[in-house]
Design a protein around this motif. Sequence first.
Motif, short mmCIF file in Angstrom:
data_model
loop_
_atom_site.label_atom_id
_atom_site.label_comp_id
_atom_site.label_asym_id
_atom_site.label_seq_id
_atom_site.Cartn_x
_atom_site.Cartn_y
_atom_site.Cartn_z
N GLY A 1 0.32 -1.28 0.37
CA GLY A 1 -0.25 0.28 -0.57
C GLY A 1 0.77 1.41 -0.23
N THR A 2 1.85 1.27 -0.25
CA THR A 2 2.95 2.39 -0.22
C THR A 2 3.70 2.53 -1.45
N THR A 3 4.29 3.42 -1.44
CA THR A 3 4.59 3.94 -3.48
C THR A 3 5.94 3.14 -3.42
N GLY A 4 6.39 2.58 -2.64
CA GLY A 4 7.37 1.18 -2.50
C GLY A 4 9.22 2.26 -2.21
N LEU A 5 10.44 1.94 -3.11
CA LEU A 5 11.56 1.85 -2.57
C LEU A 5 11.60 2.80 -4.02
N THR A 6 12.38 4.22 -3.82
CA THR A 6 12.61 4.37 -5.16
C THR A 6 13.89 4.06 -5.64
N ASP A 7 14.53 4.73 -6.78
CA ASP A 7 15.07 4.09 -7.57
C ASP A 7 16.90 3.70 -7.18
N PRO A 8 16.92 5.38 -6.64
CA PRO A 8 18.49 5.22 -5.62
C PRO A 8 18.13 4.43 -4.55
N GLU A 9 17.37 4.09 -3.85
CA GLU A 9 16.62 3.59 -3.01
C GLU A 9 16.74 1.95 -3.19
N ILE A 10 16.45 1.74 -4.40
CA ILE A 10 16.64 0.54 -4.65
C ILE A 10 17.96 0.22 -5.72
N ALA A 11 18.57 0.95 -6.16
CA ALA A 11 20.07 0.73 -6.48
C ALA A 11 21.11 0.62 -5.75
N GLN A 12 20.86 1.26 -4.40
CA GLN A 12 21.86 0.91 -3.29
C GLN A 12 22.04 -0.31 -2.31
N LEU A 13 20.23 -0.59 -2.89
CA LEU A 13 20.34 -2.30 -1.78
C LEU A 13 20.70 -2.96 -3.00
N ALA A 14 20.73 -2.83 -4.47
CA ALA A 14 21.55 -4.02 -5.05
C ALA A 14 23.19 -3.85 -5.12
N ALA A 15 23.12 -2.25 -4.92
CA ALA A 15 25.23 -2.58 -4.85
C ALA A 15 25.64 -3.02 -3.52
N SER A 16 24.88 -3.35 -2.05
CA SER A 16 24.95 -3.87 -0.95
C SER A 16 25.26 -5.31 -0.87
N ALA A 17 24.12 -5.79 -1.88
CA ALA A 17 23.69 -7.23 -2.03
C ALA A 17 24.95 -7.63 -3.47
N GLY A 18 25.91 -6.73 -4.12
CA GLY A 18 26.93 -6.82 -4.45
C GLY A 18 26.36 -6.79 -6.34
N VAL A 19 25.55 -6.68 -6.49
CA VAL A 19 25.48 -6.45 -8.14
C VAL A 19 26.48 -5.69 -8.60
N SER A 20 26.32 -6.17 -9.81
CA SER A 20 27.37 -4.83 -10.57
C SER A 20 26.41 -3.87 -10.49
N GLN A 21 27.82 -2.64 -10.57
CA GLN A 21 27.35 -1.24 -11.02
C GLN A 21 26.66 -1.27 -12.38
N LYS A 22 27.31 -2.17 -13.97
CA LYS A 22 26.82 -1.95 -15.02
C LYS A 22 25.46 -2.51 -14.81
N THR A 23 25.24 -3.82 -14.50
CA THR A 23 23.05 -4.03 -13.91
C THR A 23 22.89 -2.51 -13.16
#
Length: 81
Positions: A1-23
């Motif tokens: 029921g919320t707007t969810g995370l912003t793209d930068p917030e998702i990117a930060q979580l992805a980076a902290s999980a080891g997702v490459s910057q290219k992705t």
Amino acid sequence: GTTGLTDPEIAQLAASAGVSQKTIAQFANNTYVNVPSQAWDAAQADNVHGTPTVFINGVEFTGDIYSAGPFKQAVEAAAAK
């Protein structure tokens, strides 16, 4: 029921999980923005109505997939055809 995370917030979580910057760079390009709806449409077209849904030779298995016996028997019966 919320707007969810912003793209930068998702990117930060992805980076902290080891997702490459290219992705991560693909997030801003919306490269995969349609993938969830395409996957949903494909699943609906294939009569997948939940997970797990199991098909054996194109026929939905409606038995107990959590017990080896019934599933094994169904696979063996399909292989014998």
